[in-house]
Design a protein around this motif. Structure first.
Motif, PDB file in Angstrom:
ATOM      1  N   ALA A  72      46.861  37.525  52.988  1.00  0.00           N
ATOM      2  CA  ALA A  72      47.398  38.119  54.180  1.00  0.00           C
ATOM      3  C   ALA A  72      46.808  39.730  54.251  1.00  0.00           C
ATOM      4  N   GLU A  73      46.282  40.467  53.141  1.00  0.00           N
ATOM      5  CA  GLU A  73      45.808  41.486  53.098  1.00  0.00           C
ATOM      6  C   GLU A  73      44.300  41.457  53.626  1.00  0.00           C
ATOM      7  N   SER A  74      43.956  40.398  53.827  1.00  0.00           N
ATOM      8  CA  SER A  74      42.497  40.505  54.049  1.00  0.00           C
ATOM      9  C   SER A  74      42.054  40.903  55.623  1.00  0.00           C
ATOM     10  N   GLY A  75      43.081  40.875  56.619  1.00  0.00           N
ATOM     11  CA  GLY A  75      42.854  41.526  57.890  1.00  0.00           C
ATOM     12  C   GLY A  75      42.475  40.691  58.843  1.00  0.00           C
ATOM     13  N   LEU A  76      42.609  39.181  58.390  1.00  0.00           N
ATOM     14  CA  LEU A  76      42.133  37.994  59.148  1.00  0.00           C
ATOM     15  C   LEU A  76      43.422  37.996  60.295  1.00  0.00           C
ATOM     16  N   THR A  77      43.294  38.374  61.546  1.00  0.00           N
ATOM     17  CA  THR A  77      43.886  38.342  62.505  1.00  0.00           C
ATOM     18  C   THR A  77      43.326  37.985  63.683  1.00  0.00           C
ATOM     19  N   SER A  78      44.162  37.477  64.866  1.00  0.00           N
ATOM     20  CA  SER A  78      43.329  37.409  66.049  1.00  0.00           C
ATOM     21  C   SER A  78      42.655  38.467  66.557  1.00  0.00           C
ATOM     22  N   GLY A  79      41.269  38.252  66.945  1.00  0.00           N
ATOM     23  CA  GLY A  79      40.488  39.086  67.434  1.00  0.00           C
ATOM     24  C   GLY A  79      39.786  39.972  66.246  1.00  0.00           C
ATOM     25  N   ASN A  80      40.180  39.839  65.117  1.00  0.00           N
ATOM     26  CA  ASN A  80      39.490  40.638  64.042  1.00  0.00           C
ATOM     27  C   ASN A  80      38.883  39.731  63.044  1.00  0.00           C
ATOM     28  N   TYR A  81      37.913  38.809  63.461  1.00  0.00           N
ATOM     29  CA  TYR A  81      37.076  37.991  62.768  1.00  0.00           C
ATOM     30  C   TYR A  81      35.799  37.758  63.765  1.00  0.00           C
ATOM     31  N   ARG A  82      35.002  37.112  62.950  1.00  0.00           N
ATOM     32  CA  ARG A  82      33.515  36.614  63.296  1.00  0.00           C
ATOM     33  C   ARG A  82      33.289  35.363  62.730  1.00  0.00           C
ATOM     34  N   ILE A  83      33.109  34.299  63.525  1.00  0.00           N
ATOM     35  CA  ILE A  83      32.696  32.954  63.000  1.00  0.00           C
ATOM     36  C   ILE A  83      30.949  33.263  62.378  1.00  0.00           C
ATOM     37  N   VAL A  84      30.664  33.029  61.302  1.00  0.00           N
ATOM     38  CA  VAL A  84      29.227  33.182  60.865  1.00  0.00           C
ATOM     39  C   VAL A  84      28.428  31.900  60.908  1.00  0.00           C
ATOM     40  N   ARG A  85      28.878  30.830  60.191  1.00  0.00           N
ATOM     41  CA  ARG A  85      28.402  29.653  60.238  1.00  0.00           C
ATOM     42  C   ARG A  85      29.141  28.233  59.684  1.00  0.00           C
ATOM     43  N   LEU A  98      29.419  25.733  56.806  1.00  0.00           N
ATOM     44  CA  LEU A  98      28.665  25.645  55.346  1.00  0.00           C
ATOM     45  C   LEU A  98      28.949  23.899  55.027  1.00  0.00           C
ATOM     46  N   ASP A  99      27.620  23.358  54.759  1.00  0.00           N
ATOM     47  CA  ASP A  99      27.680  22.223  54.239  1.00  0.00           C
ATOM     48  C   ASP A  99      28.460  20.859  54.961  1.00  0.00           C
ATOM     49  N   SER A 100      28.825  21.100  56.316  1.00  0.00           N
ATOM     50  CA  SER A 100      29.838  20.399  57.183  1.00  0.00           C
ATOM     51  C   SER A 100      30.962  20.228  56.521  1.00  0.00           C
ATOM     52  N   LYS A 101      31.483  21.144  55.644  1.00  0.00           N
ATOM     53  CA  LYS A 101      32.684  21.018  55.084  1.00  0.00           C
ATOM     54  C   LYS A 101      33.498  22.302  55.336  1.00  0.00           C
ATOM     55  N   PHE A 102      32.994  23.586  55.463  1.00  0.00           N
ATOM     56  CA  PHE A 102      33.908  24.653  55.205  1.00  0.00           C
ATOM     57  C   PHE A 102      33.445  25.720  56.585  1.00  0.00           C
ATOM     58  N   ILE A 103      34.003  26.690  56.924  1.00  0.00           N
ATOM     59  CA  ILE A 103      33.710  27.750  58.102  1.00  0.00           C
ATOM     60  C   ILE A 103      33.490  28.986  57.453  1.00  0.00           C
ATOM     61  N   LEU A 104      32.599  29.590  57.516  1.00  0.00           N
ATOM     62  CA  LEU A 104      32.460  31.065  56.838  1.00  0.00           C
ATOM     63  C   LEU A 104      32.720  31.986  57.862  1.00  0.00           C
ATOM     64  N   VAL A 105      33.599  32.978  57.670  1.00  0.00           N
ATOM     65  CA  VAL A 105      34.002  33.905  58.379  1.00  0.00           C
ATOM     66  C   VAL A 105      34.092  35.453  57.754  1.00  0.00           C
ATOM     67  N   SER A 106      33.836  36.110  58.727  1.00  0.00           N
ATOM     68  CA  SER A 106      33.908  37.658  58.014  1.00  0.00           C
ATOM     69  C   SER A 106      34.936  38.210  59.172  1.00  0.00           C
ATOM     70  N   SER A 107      35.763  39.155  58.261  1.00  0.00           N
ATOM     71  CA  SER A 107      36.565  40.046  58.851  1.00  0.00           C
ATOM     72  C   SER A 107      36.781  41.282  58.273  1.00  0.00           C
ATOM     73  N   SER A 108      37.679  42.196  59.001  1.00  0.00           N
ATOM     74  CA  SER A 108      37.628  43.703  58.546  1.00  0.00           C
ATOM     75  C   SER A 108      38.784  43.553  57.699  1.00  0.00           C
ATOM     76  N   ASN A 109      38.802  44.076  56.641  1.00  0.00           N
ATOM     77  CA  ASN A 109      40.052  44.214  55.645  1.00  0.00           C
ATOM     78  C   ASN A 109      40.951  45.350  55.809  1.00  0.00           C
ATOM     79  N   ASN A 110      41.818  45.645  55.366  1.00  0.00           N
ATOM     80  CA  ASN A 110      42.857  46.527  55.199  1.00  0.00           C
ATOM     81  C   ASN A 110      42.341  47.774  54.751  1.00  0.00           C
ATOM     82  N   LEU A 111      41.310  47.793  54.050  1.00  0.00           N
ATOM     83  CA  LEU A 111      40.559  48.816  53.102  1.00  0.00           C
ATOM     84  C   LEU A 111      39.375  49.742  53.889  1.00  0.00           C
TER      85      LEU A 111
END
Length: 634
Positions: free
Chosen positions: A415-428, A430-443
């Motif tokens: 919940a503290e990762s900052g993963l909210t609507s409009g605050n993330y980017r799909i990277v790619r 992974l292995d047809s199993k996972f979705i790698l996402v980057s997000s701005s955190n609260n720090l």
């Protein structure tokens, strides 16, 4: 608001009536006190009659009776035959000794006491009506009829009848009448059960007046039939709660370090922990730590596993069939006696002793348990013979997960990762199993997160399915009930019939309709979500429905659904029948994106966006994490 005034002493009559309500706060408490009086009088036969509509009780016994010279003192406050001086208190073996019960009952009812002692020839009567006493007189002058008719006492015994309970306290009477008769009867069953465990050689019958037929219904009819105490315990349990709760059992007898244990344990799991009793020196004890340790032992042994022969989910692996029916708890009763009267026994010692006994039972049934280090040697244990249960095949299995209907949203610190609507980017992907996402955190930095694509889609779908189904449940214009081609029938006990009668309206809300034919439930209607399944048989449906009505009885789920609105769909999920939660979870799982499925960028974007709008985004329908933070990037 009441005006303030001077403090003054209450009128004696008012204070007495107030105190009587602390002694008798329910109809069941009246039954308890009168039954205890009978047992204190060494009765071997007790008959209890109930009129739940008019709030009346009668308890008749064949105890020693009340001597003629004592009849004038019966019902007087602080008059008792059980205690003479304070120093006698440690040696009192009776339930009562203060001389309060009959006095308090006479304040709130029309009370009649008919008794004949084993040393007398005449039956005497004393009437007490709302604290208005009458003289003692001969039974020949006593007129009575109807359901509570008092027949002449042939040898010895006492018959106490209390009618018109709380007629002089209308508010209190209204509160008691508001309690469902099912709950009153269930309380009385529990009281009788406790009494019989302490006095298994006593016969007890409980009758309820049926105002429609004007005939009595027999609720309990127990007579000791075995010389062995352990066999009588199981007979008592079946008589009170029904044979279907305890179809098969093993008797237990063990002895160790000044402790003697007798009792039984059921060989089949049930859906509720309410049928677990531990008595110490004749009294029911809490011993919550002991129960937790016992249940953990059974859980680790895989006691509640569903055999592979049970087809619960078409296409599921055996590991996923395990424990889905939620029938994982053992039924047991253990009575522990201290060989040395008055000896101090630590609760921890009792826990270790009881757990050791149950471990040996599980081993005798073919279950694997961790015996652990011996605490104080092995107890001498006797188990009744039984067919050993086969162990499950070895192999890796999925770890057990938290029940989905608990809806616990705590998971790491996502919940503290900052993963909210409009605050993330799909990277790619992974292995047809996972979705790698980057997000701005609260720090102020960045965080990389991995999203399980199957868990993500499963969470999205399960919440949509729950919302749609609950909307139909709460919509007054929607009827979920569909008539089945062939009605499903199964047998239940008389106690379980009362459960189905009590909670029929709740089951109707979920589209389940049935009729009761004696001790048989005939299910005539079910919702589409159940009818879609091809592997539902009578035994599975019986387990499902019994599990739910027991949840309602224990108030772990709400029986009243009309107080919710469609906007309350999420908190309402936990009140759905557990089997419907399981079906919806399974449906969401089978329709979700699977591992190995290649996703387009737009598909990943849509899934993540929908996940962030979920009420519980951080876990899938079965409790596994859907999002895991990998690393903070400065």
């Amino acid at each position: 608001m009441l005006s303030s005034g001077r403090i003054r002493k209450l009128n004696p009559q008012v204070s007495s009536e107030l105190r009587s309500q602390t002694i008798f706060n329910s109809l069941a408490s009246v039954v308890q006190e009168l039954l205890r009086n009978s047992l204190d009088a060494q009765a071997k036969v007790v008959e209890i009659r109930l009129d739940l509509d008019s709030l009346a009780v009668q308890v008749a016994d064949n105890g020693v009776g009340i001597p003629a010279d004592d009849m004038s003192m019966v019902g007087e406050r602080y008059h008792t035959s059980k205690l003479k001086q304070i120093k006698d208190l440690p040696f009192i073996s009776t339930y009562g000794y203060r001389g309060e019960a009959l006095y308090a009952l006479g304040l709130v009812s029309r009370l009649s006491i008919v008794s004949k002692s084993d040393s007398g020839d005449v039956t005497f009567v004393r009437m007490i009506s709302y604290n208005s006493n009458t003289e003692v007189y001969d039974y020949q002058n006593y007129t009575n009829d109807g359901f509570f008719r008092v027949e002449p006492i042939k040898k010895n015994g006492t018959i106490v009848t209390a009618t018109g309970l709380y007629c002089n306290l209308p508010v209190r009477r209204q509160q008691i009448r508001a309690v469902s008769q099912f709950k009153i009867i269930d309380e009385i069953r529990h009281i009788v059960f406790q009494s019989l465990v302490k006095f298994p050689d006593v016969s007890i019958k409980v009758l309820r007046l049926d105002h429609d037929s004007l005939n009595p219904d027999i609720l309990i009819n127990y007579s000791p039939s075995n010389t062995r105490k352990t066999d009588n315990f199981a007979c008592i349990f079946r008589n009170i709660y029904g044979k279907s709760v305890l179809p098969k059992f093993h008797t237990l007898e063990a002895e160790q370090r000044g402790l003697q244990l007798t009792g039984f344990v059921g060989t089949d799991p049930v859906s509720s922990k309410r049928f677990q009793y531990i008595f110490f020196n004749g009294s029911l004890q809490g011993y919550e730590t002991t129960r937790i340790a016992v249940n953990q032992t059974f859980k680790e042994s895989r006691f509640g596993d569903i055999p592979e022969s049970v087809s619960y989910r078409t296409g599921e692996s055996p590991s996923k069939k395990r424990s889905r029916l939620s029938w994982v708890w053992p039924v047991f009763l253990v009575c522990i006696e201290s060989v040395k009267k008055g000896a101090t026994i630590e609760a921890d010692e009792i826990t270790k002793f009881v757990v050791k006994v149950f471990k040996q039972f599980l081993v005798s049934q073919g279950f694997q348990v961790d015996s652990g280090p011996s605490v104080f040697g092995s107890p001498r244990i006797s188990l009744s013979p039984s067919k050993r249960r086969k162990t499950s095949p070895s192999g890796d299995e999925e770890p057990r997960v938290k029940k989905s209907d608990q809806l616990d949203s705590t998971f790491l610190n996502v919940a503290e990762s900052g993963l909210t609507s409009g605050n993330y980017r799909i990277v790619r992907q992974l292995d047809s199993k996972f979705i790698l996402v980057s997000s701005s955190n609260n720090l102020g930095g960045k965080v990389l997160l991995v999203i399980d694509q199957h868990a993500c889609d499963e969470r999205i779908k399960v919440e949509a399915l729950f919302k749609d189904f609950i909307f139909l449940v709460l919509d007054a214009h929607t009827n979920l009930s569909l008539r089945v081609v062939e009605p499903v029938t199964f047998a239940v006990s008389s106690v379980e019939v009362q459960l189905f009668e009590e909670y029929a309206e709740n089951l109707n809300k979920f589209g389940i309709r049935f009729i009761i034919e004696g001790l048989t439930i005939v299910v005539t209607h079910m919702p589409q979500i159940i009818l879609e399944k091809s592997d539902i048989d009578a035994d599975i449906l019986r387990r499902w429905l019994l599990s739910h009505v027991n949840d309602l009885k224990e108030e772990s789920k709400s029986a009243i659904v009309d107080t919710y609105s469609i906007n309350d769909w999420f908190p309402f999920v936990r009140h759905l029948p557990t089997f419907l939660i399981d079906i919806i979870n399974s449906k969401a799982c089978h329709s979700s994106v699977v591992f190995g499925e290649v996703l387009e960028y737009s598909e990943m974007e849509k899934m993540v966006r929908q996940l962030l709008h979920c009420r519980l985004p951080f876990q899938c329908a079965h409790g596994r994490p859907s999002i895991v933070p990998l690393v903070n990037i400065q």
